[in-house]
Every structure is written in C-alpha cells, then in structure tokens.
Design a protein around this motif. Sequence first.
Motif, short mmCIF file in Angstrom:
data_model
loop_
_atom_site.label_atom_id
_atom_site.label_comp_id
_atom_site.label_asym_id
_atom_site.label_seq_id
_atom_site.Cartn_x
_atom_site.Cartn_y
_atom_site.Cartn_z
N LEU A 117 47.17 54.68 22.86
CA LEU A 117 46.50 53.91 21.82
C LEU A 117 45.38 54.70 21.17
O LEU A 117 45.06 54.51 19.99
CB LEU A 117 45.97 52.60 22.40
N ALA A 118 44.77 55.58 21.96
CA ALA A 118 43.70 56.42 21.43
C ALA A 118 44.23 57.63 20.66
O ALA A 118 43.45 58.39 20.09
CB ALA A 118 42.79 56.89 22.57
N GLY A 119 45.55 57.82 20.69
CA GLY A 119 46.15 58.92 19.96
C GLY A 119 45.97 60.26 20.62
O GLY A 119 45.93 61.30 19.95
N ARG A 120 45.88 60.26 21.96
CA ARG A 120 45.73 61.54 22.66
C ARG A 120 46.54 61.50 23.95
O ARG A 120 46.76 60.44 24.53
CB ARG A 120 44.26 61.82 22.96
N ALA A 121 46.94 62.66 24.38
CA ALA A 121 47.68 62.76 25.63
C ALA A 121 46.71 62.73 26.80
O ALA A 121 45.63 63.31 26.73
CB ALA A 121 48.50 64.06 25.66
N PRO A 122 47.08 62.06 27.88
CA PRO A 122 46.20 62.08 29.05
C PRO A 122 46.15 63.47 29.66
O PRO A 122 47.09 64.26 29.53
CB PRO A 122 46.87 61.07 30.00
N ASP A 123 45.06 63.76 30.33
CA ASP A 123 44.93 65.02 31.05
C ASP A 123 46.02 65.07 32.12
O ASP A 123 46.03 64.25 33.04
CB ASP A 123 43.54 65.07 31.70
N PRO A 124 46.95 66.02 32.04
CA PRO A 124 48.08 66.02 32.98
C PRO A 124 47.66 66.18 34.43
O PRO A 124 48.26 65.57 35.32
CB PRO A 124 48.95 67.19 32.50
N ALA A 125 46.64 67.00 34.68
CA ALA A 125 46.19 67.20 36.06
C ALA A 125 45.59 65.91 36.62
O ALA A 125 45.84 65.53 37.77
CB ALA A 125 45.19 68.34 36.12
N TRP A 126 44.77 65.24 35.80
CA TRP A 126 44.16 63.99 36.24
C TRP A 126 45.21 62.91 36.44
O TRP A 126 45.19 62.18 37.43
CB TRP A 126 43.12 63.54 35.21
N LEU A 127 46.17 62.81 35.51
CA LEU A 127 47.25 61.83 35.64
C LEU A 127 48.03 62.08 36.93
O LEU A 127 48.33 61.12 37.67
CB LEU A 127 48.18 61.92 34.43
N ALA A 128 48.33 63.33 37.22
CA ALA A 128 49.07 63.65 38.44
C ALA A 128 48.27 63.26 39.68
O ALA A 128 48.83 62.76 40.67
CB ALA A 128 49.41 65.14 38.47
N THR A 129 46.94 63.48 39.64
CA THR A 129 46.09 63.12 40.77
C THR A 129 46.10 61.61 41.01
O THR A 129 46.26 61.15 42.15
CB THR A 129 44.64 63.58 40.51
N VAL A 130 45.96 60.84 39.94
CA VAL A 130 45.94 59.39 40.06
C VAL A 130 47.29 58.87 40.57
O VAL A 130 47.35 58.02 41.47
CB VAL A 130 45.58 58.75 38.71
N VAL A 131 48.37 59.38 40.00
CA VAL A 131 49.71 58.94 40.40
C VAL A 131 49.96 59.27 41.87
O VAL A 131 50.49 58.44 42.63
CB VAL A 131 50.78 59.60 39.50
N ALA A 132 49.54 60.46 42.29
CA ALA A 132 49.74 60.85 43.68
C ALA A 132 48.91 59.99 44.63
O ALA A 132 49.41 59.54 45.67
CB ALA A 132 49.39 62.32 43.86
N LYS A 133 47.65 59.76 44.28
CA LYS A 133 46.78 58.97 45.15
C LYS A 133 47.27 57.53 45.30
O LYS A 133 47.07 56.89 46.32
CB LYS A 133 45.35 58.99 44.62
#
Length: 258
Positions: free
Chosen positions: A130-146
């Motif tokens: 919605l903000a028109g930007r891609a999420p930080d892939p490293a942060w997304l991977a960290t959250v998904v893994a946790k």
Amino acid sequence: MTTSRLQSPGTTLDASAVTSAARAVHAHKVYGEGDTSVVALDDLSLDLPAGEFTAIMGPSGSGKSTLMHCLAGLDTLTAGTVSVGDTDLASLTDRERTLLRRDRLGFVFQSFNLLPTLTAEENITLPADLAGRAPDPAWLATVVAKLDLGERLSHRPSELSGGQQQRVAVARALVNRPEVVFADEPTGALDTKSGTELLRFLRSVVDELGQTVVMVTHDPGAAAYADRVVFLVDGAIVEELTAPTRERVLEVMGRLGE
C-alpha cells in the motif's frame, strides 16, 4: 528492573529523561455531551519508552482500549496531547495521521483482520504494498522465520489455523519495522498453546529486535510477559508494576476489584 515512567496528574514529562516511542500528556477523552457524557480518559499521562513491552490492564470501561486507540491515532483526544516519537498527532491532518499509522505503527487485533482472498505472504506484505515499496527482504525473512510461517506463505487464511492466522497478523504488523506495535487482546481468540507462542514471540521481538510493544489484555498470564503493567480505573492510572509476574498481577487485580 525498569524504572517507573508513570506520571501523576499535574506533572510534566521530561523529554530528556527517556527515549519515548509514544506518550500521552494530560490526556482527556469525553464521549457525548451534557448529562449523557462519559469520561473515558481523565488527565492521564503515560510515557512508553522505546524498546520496551508495556501491558495495559483494567476492568471493563476503565479506558484501556480508548487509551490505546488515542495513542495509535485511531481516535482523538478531547484535551491533552499524544505523540509518536516527536510527532504531535494533533498537528496532523487526517491524511497525515493515516500515513503515520501505515508507515510508523503496527497493529495486531484479536479478530486477525486478514484479507481472505490474499495468501499469507500477500497479507504480510500488504502495508508495504500500500505504501508503494517492497519490504526489506532480510527483515521479512527474519519475521517469517521467527513466526514459523515459511511453509504457510502460499496458503490463504481459510487454510490456516487460528494460531497461524494470528501469526500472519503479527508478521503484517512488523513488516514495515514500525516504531510501535499496538496489540489489542491479541491472544483472546487463541487456544492456550497458540497464545503462549504468540506472547513468546512478542517478548522476543522486544528483546532481540528492539521493538516497542503496547498490549491491552485482561489476562494476568499474558501481562506477565511485559516489562511493565499499567492498571487503569475510570480513565486514570492507579497502579503500575515493573518486572511483573502472574501472581503479582493477580494480586493487584484483586485489590482493584477486577
């Protein structure tokens, strides 16, 4: 042990004392007018330090949800001020408040609020999309893994358990690395095992990722995961615990008649 940030009525918060993620100063909220008016917040001042987990408790009608909604910019005060970081929410237009909620805050609700037509991954990345930007892939991977969601990203909400849906909702709240995550009874719709897993994760994002979490709850066991518990009665803060345990929370609840 965390030092108290509770402010009594009539005092002024010292901005240099702590780094605040959010704060309310002399917050007053009234619903209705005249004889039918209801005071939801009564000259309440509270500082929420960055990188801490704060639980807000109180009996029904004590003002805890109103306080959270005002802190999160979902509702406005009748008098007093609320700020997120250095931003006074009263100074913002409606659109600016909407953007602040989208870009700087995260929300976890009891009802999950997932979009049924989107996959888990699409629900998680929705704020960034919605903000028109891609999420930080490293942060997304960290959250998904946790949150142990790696094997569930292609599933839609109807294909997930209640606990998995709530974990998706938490991941969505964290995807933009918000300054504050607000959680409103996040374990209320979960079984004991799923609720415990969620609370452990919220604790870990504070301890390991430096996140700030504010949670409204009625559950003394859930409150024991916080660094601090603030107790409200009739729109005012009446007590505070640091380093809470379930037993200490229950003792305070008993004295307050909850």
